[in-house]
Write an enzyme that holds these catalytic residues in place. Structure first.
Site, mmCIF file in Angstrom:
data_model
loop_
_atom_site.group_PDB
_atom_site.id
_atom_site.type_symbol
_atom_site.label_atom_id
_atom_site.label_comp_id
_atom_site.label_asym_id
_atom_site.label_seq_id
_atom_site.Cartn_x
_atom_site.Cartn_y
_atom_site.Cartn_z
ATOM 1 C CG HIS A 121 -3.545 12.251 -2.749
ATOM 2 N ND1 HIS A 121 -2.058 12.788 -3.398
ATOM 3 C CD2 HIS A 121 -3.083 10.796 -3.311
ATOM 4 C CE1 HIS A 121 -1.256 11.751 -3.945
ATOM 5 N NE2 HIS A 121 -2.157 10.605 -3.743
ATOM 6 C CE LYS B 57 -9.906 10.531 -0.065
ATOM 7 N NZ LYS B 57 -9.387 9.894 -1.444
ATOM 8 C CB THR C 238 -11.775 7.784 -5.098
ATOM 9 O OG1 THR C 238 -10.891 8.559 -4.809
ATOM 10 C CG2 THR C 238 -12.304 8.500 -6.621
ATOM 11 C CB SER D 279 -6.939 3.419 1.453
ATOM 12 O OG SER D 279 -6.465 4.480 1.595
ATOM 13 N N GLY D 280 -4.985 4.262 -1.274
ATOM 14 C CA GLY D 280 -3.644 4.238 -1.936
ATOM 15 C C GLY D 280 -2.548 3.808 -0.954
ATOM 16 C CG ASP E 238 -1.852 4.834 -5.372
ATOM 17 O OD1 ASP E 238 -3.045 5.008 -5.567
ATOM 18 O OD2 ASP E 238 -1.024 5.811 -4.864
ATOM 19 C CG HIS F 139 0.511 6.125 -0.880
ATOM 20 N ND1 HIS F 139 0.268 7.363 -0.034
ATOM 21 C CD2 HIS F 139 -0.339 6.125 -1.950
ATOM 22 C CE1 HIS F 139 -0.719 7.850 -0.584
ATOM 23 N NE2 HIS F 139 -0.886 7.222 -1.621
#
Length: 264
Positions: free
Chosen positions: A104, A108, A133, A155-156, A161, A188
């Site tokens: 997150h 990072k 990441t 991105s998440g 995810d 999320h």
């Protein structure tokens, strides 16, 4: 000091330790020293011995202090602890399932620090992860043509995810190092919960704290050294499942059978 289990009593093992200290004191001090003074001296020696060990460990952990949040780490330039020496692995990255790295926003920097300190073991795997990441990984490994990257996910909050969950379900993911931010809310959250839950369902290797990831690096290295020990990292080679899944599948068969009987 000698009541190591904190139950308020001295058991036999604790008494033996205390007695050994008293015997050592007895050899070094005046034999006429009273018993109470010997006890106090033994406690002082025990405390100093413990502190010396902690100081040594702390100095070795100094390079990782930001990863652990270890404020008491002692700097000792003469005692550099390198656990990331390069080596030739027993298995190529293509022989194993992907290793995902996820972090997150407020974690990072910690993930980047972790990767830099463990780059020689991490690059033995096909690396995948969420967008930012993966961008960081390609920056850290820039110019290293030996690194094999897997798919780069969104991105998440935009479904990254969920993409990793899909990789788990399709036997593409062997493990995950995930540094979540425990101090912030996330739009999320349902995707995060699903990612963590599916890692349990599919029984893949999963680390959710920097210290557990740090400790795991030794296992990954041992698994790939020499002729290799794949039994130490089975989720990178085999499709696994939680033992609870077996009971679930049996229950589902009964449900399906009951519906089929009703229709007939």
């Amino acid at each position: 000091e000698f009541d190591t289990d904190g139950n308020g009593e001295i058991d036999m093992s604790e008494f033996a330790v205390m007695a050994s200290f008293l015997e050592e004191i007895g050899n070094d001090e005046d034999k006429e020293t009273d018993f109470a003074s010997k006890i106090l001296s033994a406690i002082a020696i025990s405390k100093q011995t413990t502190q010396d060990v902690l100081n040594e460990v702390s100095s070795k952990l100094f390079p990782f202090r930001d990863i652990f949040g270890l404020e008491s780490a002692n700097k000792n330039p003469d005692n550099v602890f390198n656990m990331d020496e390069d080596f030739d692995p027993a298995f190529a990255p293509s022989d194993m399932r992907c290793l995902a790295l996820v972090s997150h926003n407020d974690m990072k920097a910690t993930m980047k620090h972790f990767v830099i300190h463990h780059k020689n073991i991490l690059k033995k795997f096909r690396l995948t992860g969420t967008k930012s990441t993966m961008t960081m990984l390609k920056e850290v490994f820039k110019g290293d043509n030996s690194v094999v990257f897997g798919p780069s996910c969104q991105s998440g909050p935009l479904g990254g995810d969920a993409e990793l969950v899909a990789m788990m379900c399709s036997d593409g993911l062997g493990g995950m190092i995930f540094f979540p931010d425990p101090m912030s809310s996330h739009p999320h959250q349902s995707d995060i919960d699903c990612l963590n839950r599916q890692s349990l369902v599919h029984n893949v290797m999963s680390c959710n704290t920097p210290v557990s990831a740090y400790m795991l690096m030794h296992t990954l290295r041992t698994a790939l050294l020499g002729e290799g020990r794949p039994e130490l990292i089975p989720s990178f080679f085999f499709t696994l499942q939680s033992p609870a899944v077996v009971a679930y599948k049996i229950a589902q068969k009964k449900v399906i059978a009951s519906h089929s009987a009703a229709l007939s």
